[in-house]
Scaffold this motif. Structure first.
Motif, PDB file in Angstrom:
ATOM      1  N   HIS A 238     -97.692  10.281 -48.518  1.00  0.00           N
ATOM      2  CA  HIS A 238     -98.212  11.484 -48.637  1.00  0.00           C
ATOM      3  C   HIS A 238     -97.522  12.311 -47.875  1.00  0.00           C
ATOM      4  O   HIS A 238     -96.690  11.944 -46.751  1.00  0.00           O
ATOM      5  CB  HIS A 238    -100.131  12.049 -48.107  1.00  0.00           C
ATOM      6  CG  HIS A 238    -100.047  11.472 -49.553  1.00  0.00           C
ATOM      7  ND1 HIS A 238    -101.348  10.047 -50.284  1.00  0.00           N
ATOM      8  CD2 HIS A 238    -101.928  12.339 -50.162  1.00  0.00           C
ATOM      9  CE1 HIS A 238    -101.960   9.848 -50.746  1.00  0.00           C
ATOM     10  NE2 HIS A 238    -102.688  10.728 -50.803  1.00  0.00           N
ATOM     11  N   LEU A 239     -96.206  12.852 -48.424  1.00  0.00           N
ATOM     12  CA  LEU A 239     -95.186  14.333 -47.708  1.00  0.00           C
ATOM     13  C   LEU A 239     -96.530  15.931 -47.724  1.00  0.00           C
ATOM     14  O   LEU A 239     -96.241  16.043 -49.034  1.00  0.00           O
ATOM     15  CB  LEU A 239     -94.113  14.332 -48.381  1.00  0.00           C
ATOM     16  CG  LEU A 239     -92.912  15.097 -48.385  1.00  0.00           C
ATOM     17  CD1 LEU A 239     -92.844  15.184 -46.570  1.00  0.00           C
ATOM     18  CD2 LEU A 239     -91.990  14.630 -48.869  1.00  0.00           C
ATOM     19  N   GLY A 240     -96.103  15.846 -46.385  1.00  0.00           N
ATOM     20  CA  GLY A 240     -96.965  17.227 -46.242  1.00  0.00           C
ATOM     21  C   GLY A 240     -96.140  18.327 -45.827  1.00  0.00           C
ATOM     22  O   GLY A 240     -95.179  17.877 -44.588  1.00  0.00           O
ATOM     23  N   ILE A 241     -95.541  19.655 -46.155  1.00  0.00           N
ATOM     24  CA  ILE A 241     -95.003  20.719 -45.952  1.00  0.00           C
ATOM     25  C   ILE A 241     -95.684  21.647 -44.928  1.00  0.00           C
ATOM     26  O   ILE A 241     -96.566  22.428 -46.168  1.00  0.00           O
ATOM     27  CB  ILE A 241     -93.795  21.014 -46.565  1.00  0.00           C
ATOM     28  CG1 ILE A 241     -93.297  19.927 -47.541  1.00  0.00           C
ATOM     29  CG2 ILE A 241     -92.797  21.958 -46.197  1.00  0.00           C
ATOM     30  CD1 ILE A 241     -92.179  19.090 -47.033  1.00  0.00           C
ATOM     31  N   LYS A 242     -95.242  22.098 -43.592  1.00  0.00           N
ATOM     32  CA  LYS A 242     -95.642  23.045 -43.369  1.00  0.00           C
ATOM     33  C   LYS A 242     -95.579  24.003 -43.489  1.00  0.00           C
ATOM     34  O   LYS A 242     -93.618  24.722 -43.435  1.00  0.00           O
ATOM     35  CB  LYS A 242     -96.131  23.003 -42.033  1.00  0.00           C
ATOM     36  CG  LYS A 242     -96.562  24.094 -40.713  1.00  0.00           C
ATOM     37  CD  LYS A 242     -96.858  24.025 -39.217  1.00  0.00           C
ATOM     38  CE  LYS A 242     -97.373  25.072 -38.469  1.00  0.00           C
ATOM     39  NZ  LYS A 242     -97.753  24.877 -37.432  1.00  0.00           N
ATOM     40  N   CYS A 243     -95.800  25.244 -44.477  1.00  0.00           N
ATOM     41  CA  CYS A 243     -95.439  26.313 -44.798  1.00  0.00           C
ATOM     42  C   CYS A 243     -95.527  27.793 -43.618  1.00  0.00           C
ATOM     43  O   CYS A 243     -96.231  27.814 -42.913  1.00  0.00           O
ATOM     44  CB  CYS A 243     -95.859  26.499 -46.569  1.00  0.00           C
ATOM     45  SG  CYS A 243     -95.827  25.687 -47.716  1.00  0.00           S
TER      46      CYS A 243
END
Length: 243
Positions: A238-243
């Motif tokens: 899982h790759l999550g990006i902090k916006c």
């Protein structure tokens, strides 16, 4: 006292951390060997893929949570170079020692610290990348740990969660047979500990599947989450990006 799961058992929350610690105290000396045997070496490809997706750049600041014997920490250290920083952490001191010694044998000196992912001792926005490989499923409060990982990332930073997940339907029966018949025997023969490897198989079944974990990461604040199924869903990144 609130209750949680330890494998298929229900235990008090305070008891789970001690039980998990005992498991990894037991398996630490043979952890790398057992990983190679259990996955037929595939864990090395899964971690290499994680490093490729992370795209760490020279000078990046990286936090490796549940870093264990240091596979990802070593890879990240090579990517970020002398101008970057990789912090190698684990809640289990025995695992952390194994990783620190291995890194030193590779000629790599990194800050290594015992660290609880649910209460990270780092300032807001400290890191460009946070990784956790095969550690999230052992955490008591996964939502709290994910929120902490989000907190210590800079805007635009990446969280990479590599973890066992829900296999494709056609593989389920064979995977269950391997997990509950072969792994404990392998643990007993190689590491002298069948119970710990039985727990590891059970903990995989209790861990959120691909979509559930994706939603948990979004609830923790990640604006965009990609899911990469590997080896038929045995593992997911899982790759999550902090916006």
């Amino acid at each position: 006292m609130a209750q949680t799961h330890f494998g298929f058992k229900t235990v008090d929350e305070r008891e789970k951390a001690q039980r998990v610690r005992s498991v990894f105290d037991s398996v630490a000396p043979r952890y790398d060997l057992m990983n190679d045997l259990m996955s037929a070496g595939l864990h090395r490809l899964w971690k290499r893929y994680t490093l490729t997706v992370a795209q760490a750049q020279p000078g990046d600041q990286v936090l490796d949570i549940a870093g264990g014997t240091g596979d990802l920490s070593l890879g990240f250290a090579r990517q970020v170079g002398p101008t970057g920083l990789v912090v190698h952490t684990d809640i289990n001191e025995a695992m952390l020692r194994e990783g620190r010694d291995r890194l030193l044998n590779e000629g790599v000196v990194l800050p290594s610290t015992v660290c609880d992912a649910e209460k990270l001792p780092f300032a807001d926005g400290s890191f460009d990348i946070v990784s956790v490989a095969f550690g999230l499923r052992n955490m008591t409060h996964k939502d709290q740990a994910l929120a902490e990982m989000h907190r210590v990332l800079r805007p635009g930073g990446k969280l990479l969660v590599l973890e066992f997940s829900k296999v494709a339907k056609p593989l389920e029966k064979a995977y269950d047979w391997y997990s509950f018949s072969v792994l404990p025997r392998l643990g007993r023969w190689v590491a002298g500990d069948a119970d710990s490897y039985r727990y590891l198989a059970e903990s995989i079944r209790m861990h959120p599947g691909q979509e559930e974990l994706r939603q948990m990461m979004k609830q923790a604040g990640f604006g965009h989450v990609d899911v990469h199924n590997l080896t038929g869903g045995v593992v997911a990144l899982h790759l999550g990006i902090k916006c």
